[in-house]
Structure formats: C-alpha cells, structure tokens
Scaffold this active site. Structure first.
Site, mmCIF file in Angstrom:
data_model
loop_
_atom_site.group_PDB
_atom_site.id
_atom_site.type_symbol
_atom_site.label_atom_id
_atom_site.label_comp_id
_atom_site.label_asym_id
_atom_site.label_seq_id
_atom_site.Cartn_x
_atom_site.Cartn_y
_atom_site.Cartn_z
ATOM 1 N N ASP A 157 0.830 -1.200 0.000
ATOM 2 C CA ASP A 157 0.000 0.000 0.000
ATOM 3 C C ASP A 157 0.864 1.248 0.000
ATOM 4 O O ASP A 157 0.603 2.213 -0.710
ATOM 5 C CB ASP A 157 -0.909 0.027 1.239
ATOM 6 C CG ASP A 157 -2.029 -0.995 1.154
ATOM 7 O OD1 ASP A 157 -2.375 -1.385 0.025
ATOM 8 O OD2 ASP A 157 -2.530 -1.398 2.209
ATOM 9 N N GLU A 158 1.914 1.235 0.826
ATOM 10 C CA GLU A 158 2.784 2.415 0.965
ATOM 11 C C GLU A 158 3.427 2.783 -0.359
ATOM 12 O O GLU A 158 3.427 3.944 -0.767
ATOM 13 C CB GLU A 158 3.860 2.131 2.006
ATOM 14 C CG GLU A 158 4.836 3.272 2.191
ATOM 15 C CD GLU A 158 5.947 2.914 3.165
ATOM 16 O OE1 GLU A 158 6.819 3.759 3.371
ATOM 17 O OE2 GLU A 158 5.938 1.795 3.712
ATOM 18 N N GLY A 159 4.018 1.810 -1.042
ATOM 19 C CA GLY A 159 4.791 2.135 -2.218
ATOM 20 C C GLY A 159 4.019 2.111 -3.516
ATOM 21 O O GLY A 159 4.411 2.734 -4.483
#
Length: 410
Positions: free
Chosen positions: A181-183
């Site tokens: 999700d972050e990247g």
C-alpha cells in the site's frame, strides 16, 4: 513474465471505461445519499471559517505517518464540489524525531510527541468540526519490523492517545500499513489528487476523478519492490538477514565501510556489529560488486524512461543534499551520473581517512546501481523536491483520500 505494454494500456483504459459507466449509472443514487453519508460516516463537511469563499463545503482528514526515523502529521482540507471527488485545498504538516519504534521498550513515552502533533490539527480544524474529522495513524517500516508484541503495545498506546483527542477515532484508525500500500497504491493516488488541483494542466476534472477512483480498483495487479528501502538495503549489502540477530561475537564485514572501521548499528530493534575490511582493496569497485550482487534479478527494467519526467524523493533527495548538488530547502535536479560520480568520490575518500557517516559510500553506490537496474540511463535527469504544488511528498495524501472514499462507500 514480462507483461506486454499494449496489454497494460488496454487494461488501464478498460478500468477507466468501466468506472465512467458506473458513474453514469450511479450518480443520481449517490447524489441523493451524499448528505446522509456525511452525517453517518462522521466526516466533517462544514464551511471552513478561515476561507474567504463563503458557502463552500470542506472536509478534513488527519493522517499520522509513523516512519522508521520520525513521526509526521498531515492535516488535509478538501474542497467538496458536486459530482466530483474531493479536491485538496490545504495541507498543514509537522514532523518530529525519533520514530515510534524508538519507544518499543517504553511505549508510554511516545504519548508526548503524539500530543504535540495533535496540536497542529487543533490549530487547523475548527472546534465544531473536530469530532467529525477522521484521525488515522499508519505505521510503516519501523514498526513493521518490530516483534509483534512490542508493536502491539505501541499501537495500543497510540489508540489511547487518539481516544482522548477531540477527533474521530475508529477501530481501524491505528494500524501497521502493508508495504505494498505504501509504495504502490497510496503514492500514485497522491499524484492523481495533485493532478486534480493543478490548474496548469489542461485535463478535464471528470477524467482525473475517473483516474483517481479507477486506480483504487486496478492497482492491485502491479508489483511493489519490498525490502529495497535504504535501511533494509544497507543490511542486505552488509550481509545481514532481516530480523535475525548475529550470534555471539559474529560481525558483518563489508568493503563498503571505511577500512578498519568498527561500530554498532541498530536496525529494526536488532543491534549489529559492523566492520570495514583491511586497507588495500579498491573500496568503490569492491562495494559496487557487493551491491550488484544484492540487486541481481530483484528489479525489472522500466520501459521508455528516457523520454519521461521523473521526480525523486526521500533518501534520493537527502543524499543529493549531502553531495552538495542541491539546496536542502529548495531542491533542484540531479543526473544518475551525479550519484555515480559522488559514490566514486566518497568511497575513494575513505582511503584517506576522511569519514563522515560510515554508510555514505554504501548508500550512494546502492542508489546509483538501483537507478540503473530500473532502466534509467546515466544522463537521466531527476527533479528533486520535498513538495509538489505545496504538498509534502509522501503517501499520506493518497492514504487519507482512500480512507475518506472508503467511509463514503460504507
């Protein structure tokens, strides 16, 4: 397996078409339920007192980015317009150090910093809207690498602080964010939301809205390169294994460190003894081989990178500042070859005993090799910035937008 470029384009186009068809069929239904959504979901949609454009509707979102080196608060103000996704109107931002993971053994000590950051939210959100403004913390690499019990204690302490705040805190308000999700997801949504608010771009707002929301549905098919962040890459190049302490007097010896250097390095609650090799070996060439071996077959080359404009953030920015190529406050531009030349210069200086951070040679060599493995030519120019259109560059805007959209559809 390499996915044909035309197939990717077709899939992206299909997602947009499907979404636009959905919008056409469901708009009247959503229009009728919009008022009920803001009441039931607890999203603030009151007129902003401090805005000169009276009568416009705004909603607020608070996102804590709990990273490995610090905790940052983003307070977003979104303009609500009929038939469109929320548009970013303003962001307030503040960062503190150290990160939450530094309090793994004393979780109660993290409260002071969290309360300091919450004051930023109070300064930017009208009092009458606070109980309807969602408050979210998403922890990234630092907590993701902690032992489960220690991470849980920290997150529970955060929940206690949030529950005492005047803002809306739900069961899912505090969590460790999945690295994909972050990247992969939130960062791209961040850029799409900025497209919506950039008047210099001649894009129809409805098209950008479609891209934003279809991205939420389609991006799960793309790959994210986990384990290639700078701290994890350092450990891998040094020869360590994530989450596994060294045994007894075992040491990590690397040609990427200054000759005869000995020191302690802590990563993800594990302390490693690290050493440089004895003088005599060419430092840059030896380090380069280690980095190339670590990255072998771990990334895929991107296509058509030469003709596209790219921004770089995070440690790409920090290392360019260290090299003196860009101004720390204003940013600038850098070529891949600048990272290569910087790595050679810094690594060579280790032979003369000129040592700042023991990791600078390793870090610059890693960055230069990674960019080339991704397919960027040595003459490729990157723009380096901490902000785009006045907004801090991070996944936080995308995550906040996604959270609000999730509430909207519940």
């Amino acid at each position: 397996m390499k996915i044909p470029k035309l197939l990717l384009i077709f899939l992206a186009f299909a997602c947009v078409v499907v979404y636009l068809t959905y919008i056409r069929n469901s708009y009247e239904e959503k229009k009728a339920s919009t008022s009920a959504f803001y009441t039931n979901a607890g999203i603030s949609s009151a007129s902003h007192k401090n805005k000169p454009t009276s009568g416009k509707k705004y909603q607020y979102g608070i996102m804590f980015d709990a990273g490995s080196t610090g905790t940052r608060i983003h307070v977003f103000t979104f303009l609500l317009e009929p038939r469109e996704a929320p548009k970013l109107a303003h962001e307030a931002f503040k960062a503190i150090k150290p990160g939450l993971s530094a309090y793994a053994d004393e979780p109660e000590k993290c409260s002071k910093g969290l309360m300091e950051l919450l004051e930023v939210a109070k300064e930017n959100i009208p009092e009458e809207d606070r109980k309807m403004t969602p408050l979210v913390l998403k922890a990234t690499a630092g907590l993701r690498l902690l032992p489960g019990e220690k991470a849980d204690h920290l997150l529970n302490k955060v929940r206690e602080v949030f529950d005492r705040s005047p803002f809306l805190s739900r069961e899912d308000s505090v969590s460790i964010m999945d690295g994909t999700d972050e990247g992969r997801l939130y960062s791209l949504i961040f850029l799409l939301v900025l497209l919506k608010g950039d008047r210099r771009l001649h894009l129809r707002r409805s098209l950008v809205d479609a891209l934003i929301l279809s991205t939420l549905k389609c991006l799960k098919s793309f790959i994210c390169y986990l384990g290639l962040g700078l701290m994890s890459a350092r450990l891998a190049v040094l020869g360590g294994i994530e989450g596994q302490p060294l045994k007894g007097t075992q040491e990590l010896i690397s040609p990427c460190l200054p000759p005869d250097y000995t020191g302690q390095w802590e990563h993800a609650e594990v302390t490693y003894t690290i050493k440089g090799q004895k003088p005599g070996e060419p430092i840059y060439e030896s380090c380069l081989k280690k980095v190339e071996k670590m990255l072998f077959k771990k990334v895929k080359k991107a296509e058509d990178t030469g003709n596209m404009e790219f921004y770089a953030f995070s440690y790409y920015y920090d290392k360019a500042v260290d090299l003196g190529i860009i101004d720390e406050k204003n940013g600038g531009s850098i070529r891949v070859s600048d990272y290569i030349d910087g790595a050679k210069r810094v690594c060579s200086s280790l032979d003369t005993g000129s040592v700042g951070s023991p990791f600078t040679c390793l870090d610059l060599t890693y960055i230069s090799v990674l960019l080339q493995e991704l397919g960027f030519p040595t003459n490729k120019v990157f723009k380096l910035a901490r902000k785009i259109n006045g907004v801090e560059t991070s996944w936080a805007l995308g995550a906040t937008f996604h959270y609000i959209e999730t509430l909207r559809n519940q």
